[in-house]
Write an enzyme that holds these catalytic residues in place. Structure first.
Site, PDB file in Angstrom:
ATOM      1  N   HIS A 176      -6.812  -7.343   4.432  1.00 15.24           N
ATOM      2  CA  HIS A 176      -5.681  -6.413   4.379  1.00 15.24           C
ATOM      3  C   HIS A 176      -5.201  -6.042   5.779  1.00 15.24           C
ATOM      4  O   HIS A 176      -5.971  -6.058   6.732  1.00 15.24           O
ATOM      5  CB  HIS A 176      -5.991  -5.176   3.514  1.00 15.24           C
ATOM      6  CG  HIS A 176      -6.909  -4.153   4.107  1.00 15.24           C
ATOM      7  ND1 HIS A 176      -7.824  -3.439   3.362  1.00 15.24           N
ATOM      8  CD2 HIS A 176      -7.067  -3.685   5.380  1.00 15.24           C
ATOM      9  CE1 HIS A 176      -8.459  -2.595   4.139  1.00 15.24           C
ATOM     10  NE2 HIS A 176      -8.026  -2.730   5.366  1.00 15.24           N
ATOM     11  N   ASP A 222      -0.508   4.191   8.185  1.00 18.94           N
ATOM     12  CA  ASP A 222      -0.813   4.612   6.825  1.00 18.94           C
ATOM     13  C   ASP A 222      -1.431   6.003   6.785  1.00 18.94           C
ATOM     14  O   ASP A 222      -1.854   6.544   7.819  1.00 18.94           O
ATOM     15  CB  ASP A 222      -1.751   3.600   6.134  1.00 18.94           C
ATOM     16  CG  ASP A 222      -2.792   3.004   7.069  1.00 18.94           C
ATOM     17  OD1 ASP A 222      -3.083   3.630   8.114  1.00 18.94           O
ATOM     18  OD2 ASP A 222      -3.321   1.936   6.766  1.00 18.94           O
ATOM     19  N   ASN A 251     -11.217  -7.858   3.497  1.00 15.55           N
ATOM     20  CA  ASN A 251     -10.530  -8.673   2.490  1.00 15.55           C
ATOM     21  C   ASN A 251      -9.181  -9.186   3.005  1.00 15.55           C
ATOM     22  O   ASN A 251      -8.376  -9.673   2.228  1.00 15.55           O
ATOM     23  CB  ASN A 251     -10.342  -7.859   1.202  1.00 15.55           C
ATOM     24  CG  ASN A 251      -9.485  -6.611   1.430  1.00 15.55           C
ATOM     25  OD1 ASN A 251      -8.989  -6.388   2.531  1.00 15.55           O
ATOM     26  ND2 ASN A 251      -9.313  -5.806   0.403  1.00 15.55           N
ATOM     27  N   GLU A 283      -3.195  -4.541   0.440  1.00 13.62           N
ATOM     28  CA  GLU A 283      -4.364  -5.258  -0.056  1.00 13.62           C
ATOM     29  C   GLU A 283      -3.939  -6.642  -0.561  1.00 13.62           C
ATOM     30  O   GLU A 283      -2.753  -6.875  -0.808  1.00 13.62           O
ATOM     31  CB  GLU A 283      -4.976  -4.458  -1.224  1.00 13.62           C
ATOM     32  CG  GLU A 283      -5.346  -3.017  -0.868  1.00 13.62           C
ATOM     33  CD  GLU A 283      -6.652  -2.892  -0.090  1.00 13.62           C
ATOM     34  OE1 GLU A 283      -7.165  -3.923   0.411  1.00 13.62           O
ATOM     35  OE2 GLU A 283      -7.164  -1.761   0.019  1.00 13.62           O
TER      36      GLU A 283
HETATM   37  C1  F6R Z   1      -5.964   1.685   9.338  1.00 13.29           C
HETATM   38  C2  F6R Z   1      -5.588   0.434   8.719  1.00 13.29           C
HETATM   39  C3  F6R Z   1      -6.586  -0.523   8.182  1.00 13.29           C
HETATM   40  C4  F6R Z   1      -7.693  -0.862   9.181  1.00 13.29           C
HETATM   41  C5  F6R Z   1      -8.675  -1.867   8.578  1.00 13.29           C
HETATM   42  C6  F6R Z   1      -9.823  -2.149   9.515  1.00 13.29           C
HETATM   43  O1  F6R Z   1      -4.820   2.393   9.770  1.00 13.29           O
HETATM   44  O2  F6R Z   1      -4.433   0.209   8.626  1.00 13.29           O
HETATM   45  O3  F6R Z   1      -5.935  -1.697   7.790  1.00 13.29           O
HETATM   46  O4  F6R Z   1      -7.114  -1.394  10.328  1.00 13.29           O
HETATM   47  O5  F6R Z   1      -9.164  -1.367   7.374  1.00 13.29           O
HETATM   48  O6  F6R Z   1     -10.566  -0.973   9.667  1.00 13.29           O
HETATM   49  P1  F6R Z   1     -11.740  -0.880  10.765  1.00 13.29           P
HETATM   50  O7  F6R Z   1     -11.063  -0.992  12.074  1.00 13.29           O
HETATM   51  O8  F6R Z   1     -12.343   0.481  10.540  1.00 13.29           O
HETATM   52  O9  F6R Z   1     -12.654  -2.001  10.482  1.00 13.29           O
END
Ligand code: F6R
Length: 239
Positions: free
Chosen positions: A137, A67, A135, A142
């Site tokens: 995701h 992303d 959450n 989301e």
């Molecule tokens: C980032 C991504 C997000 C993260 C998720 C967890 O490329 O795709 O889905 O993997 O938000 O983030 P952290 O690892 O910072 O807790």
């Protein structure tokens, strides 16, 4: 799903990092899907350190990232592109011509089609690395009413904005991002998910033990034939 529980994030970094080193050595022209955020950093550190010690080369590896934020330049210090350069790419011998990224400033439909075609042209993603949001995701998919397919433009939720805005000290955190869809993630041949810390425990439980539902996007991984989940003890607490 195969679940592996480790003491802490550092131990996961060693185990997941070694898995990558072995895989790249056995498949030097592999196609890897990468994630940003805190969860994969110890793994990236391990791969970079292994490169430094001459134990692996990323010269032939191709990559796609999950992303990218919209409405900030690719070179902004908080872009996911910059994150990957700092945390992994610039620390290895990867050929930047083999690094592909969603362009958060492009037309979303055209960019989605370009990315899908680029992944297909490389023969698909061999291993997709994922983190999980508090959450549930995955990438920036989301919780919602349906599972998405190819890359699309998402309006970030307040939960994600709260989690990530700590990194933005000069400009407000973007409200939109382009993200690989659930379908693109599920088409990866292998998935490695890393979740650490107590704040992920409920999402991890919903992902593994709950129903498969777009209300917890990560729950779809129950239907992937080769999903390896690395958890630390805190993230595994509610299992
Ligand atoms: C980032 C991504 C997000 C993260 C998720 C967890 O490329 O795709 O889905 O993997 O938000 O983030 P952290 O690892 O910072 O807790």
């Amino acid at each position: 799903m195969e679940i592996k529980v480790y003491k802490n994030a550092e131990e996961i970094g060693k185990a997941a990092g070694q898995l990558y080193v072995d895989y790249i050595n056995a498949n030097p022209s592999c196609v890897l899907g990468f994630a940003t955020g805190a969860s994969p950093v110890p793994t990236y550190d391990y791969i970079a350190e292994s490169y430094k010690q001459g134990k692996v080369s990323l010269k032939g590896v191709s990559t796609f990232n999950l992303d990218e934020y919209c409405d900030i330049p690719r070179e902004h210090k908080n872009s996911y592109y910059t994150f990957m350069c700092e945390n992994l790419f610039s620390r290895t011998d990867i050929d930047m011509a083999n690094v592909d990224f969603l362009d958060g400033n492009a037309d979303p439909d055209e960019e989605s089609a370009r990315y899908a075609a680029a992944i297909k042209a490389k023969g698909g993603i061999d291993i997709q690395l994922l983190g999980i949001g508090r959450n549930g995701h995955i990438a920036f998919n989301e919780p919602g009413d349906e599972f998405t397919d190819e890359a699309w433009k998402v309006t970030l939720t307040q939960s994600t904005i709260d989690a990530n805005s700590i990194y933005f000290d000069d400009i407000p955190m973007p409200r939109y991002a382009l993200t690989m869809g659930i379908g693109s993630i599920m088409r990866s041949k292998k998935i490695i998910m890393i979740a650490t810390g107590e704040s992920k425990a409920q999402a991890v439980k919903d992902m593994i033990k709950g129903p498969v539902t777009p209300a917890c996007p990560a729950s779809i991984l129950q239907q992937h034939g080769d999903a390896l989940i690395f958890l630390d003890e805190a993230a595994a607490k509610l299992l």
